[in-house]
Design a protein around this motif. Structure first.
Motif, short mmCIF file in Angstrom:
data_model
loop_
_atom_site.label_atom_id
_atom_site.label_comp_id
_atom_site.label_asym_id
_atom_site.label_seq_id
_atom_site.Cartn_x
_atom_site.Cartn_y
_atom_site.Cartn_z
N ALA A 1 0.84 -1.20 0.00
CA ALA A 1 0.00 0.00 0.00
C ALA A 1 0.88 1.26 0.00
O ALA A 1 0.58 2.23 -0.71
N GLY A 2 1.94 1.24 0.78
CA GLY A 2 2.86 2.39 0.80
C GLY A 2 3.52 2.59 -0.55
O GLY A 2 3.68 3.73 -1.01
N ASN A 3 3.91 1.50 -1.20
CA ASN A 3 4.54 1.61 -2.52
C ASN A 3 3.57 2.14 -3.56
O ASN A 3 3.94 2.94 -4.43
N LEU A 4 2.31 1.71 -3.50
CA LEU A 4 1.31 2.21 -4.44
C LEU A 4 1.08 3.70 -4.25
O LEU A 4 0.92 4.45 -5.22
N GLN A 5 1.07 4.14 -3.00
CA GLN A 5 0.90 5.57 -2.72
C GLN A 5 2.09 6.36 -3.26
O GLN A 5 1.92 7.41 -3.88
N LEU A 6 3.29 5.85 -3.06
CA LEU A 6 4.48 6.54 -3.58
C LEU A 6 4.47 6.57 -5.11
O LEU A 6 4.87 7.57 -5.72
N LEU A 7 3.99 5.51 -5.74
CA LEU A 7 3.90 5.47 -7.19
C LEU A 7 2.92 6.52 -7.70
O LEU A 7 3.20 7.22 -8.69
N GLU A 8 1.78 6.66 -7.03
CA GLU A 8 0.79 7.67 -7.43
C GLU A 8 1.36 9.08 -7.25
O GLU A 8 1.19 9.94 -8.13
N GLU A 9 2.04 9.32 -6.15
CA GLU A 9 2.66 10.63 -5.92
C GLU A 9 3.72 10.92 -6.98
O GLU A 9 3.87 12.06 -7.44
N SER A 10 4.46 9.89 -7.37
CA SER A 10 5.48 10.05 -8.41
C SER A 10 4.84 10.42 -9.74
O SER A 10 5.34 11.30 -10.46
N GLU A 11 3.71 9.78 -10.07
CA GLU A 11 3.01 10.10 -11.33
C GLU A 11 2.49 11.53 -11.30
O GLU A 11 2.58 12.25 -12.30
#
Length: 122
Positions: A73-83
């Motif tokens: 879940a933390g990685n998905l959040q970081l991926l969304e913030e990166s996008e």
């Protein structure tokens, strides 16, 4: 027999014959010693040990799966913030490019018409 402090070479020497029991009898004596009886573990003790190990394995598996889901879940959040950051960067690059083009166009127009105080882009 003893003469002038020297030993007589023909003095009698006494030998004793030592008899040892054969090796097989020696080991039989050691084997004859009583050994403490081996303690037998009941089947219920083995079942209890297996059940405890299974419970510990299950607890470890559940803990690891919870940890994995939190990390995912933390990685998905970081991926969304990166996008989102990429999109903002692309927008900023587009604006900067437009601003740079406008500034160059204004400078070119100002050089072409030095008598005009107002420089309008063509």
């Amino acid at each position: 027999m003893w003469g002038k402090g020297k030993m007589d070479p023909e003095a009698e020497v006494t030998y004793a014959d030592l008899k040892f029991p054969p090796r097989s009898q020696q080991t039989d004596v050691k084997k004859a010693e009583p050994k403490p009886p081996a303690q037998k573990t009941s089947p219920w003790a083995w079942i209890a040990i297996v059940v405890i190990l299974c419970v510990l394995f299950l607890v470890a598996l559940i803990s690891l799966s919870i940890l994995y889901s939190r990390l995912l879940a933390g990685n998905l959040q970081l991926l969304e913030e990166s996008e989102q950051a990429k999109r903002k960067m692309q927008q900023a690059e587009g604006r900067y490019s437009q601003l740079l083009q406008w500034a160059l166009h204004t400078k070119i127009c100002a050089r072409e018409s030095p008598s005009s105080n107002t420089s309008e882009p063509h």
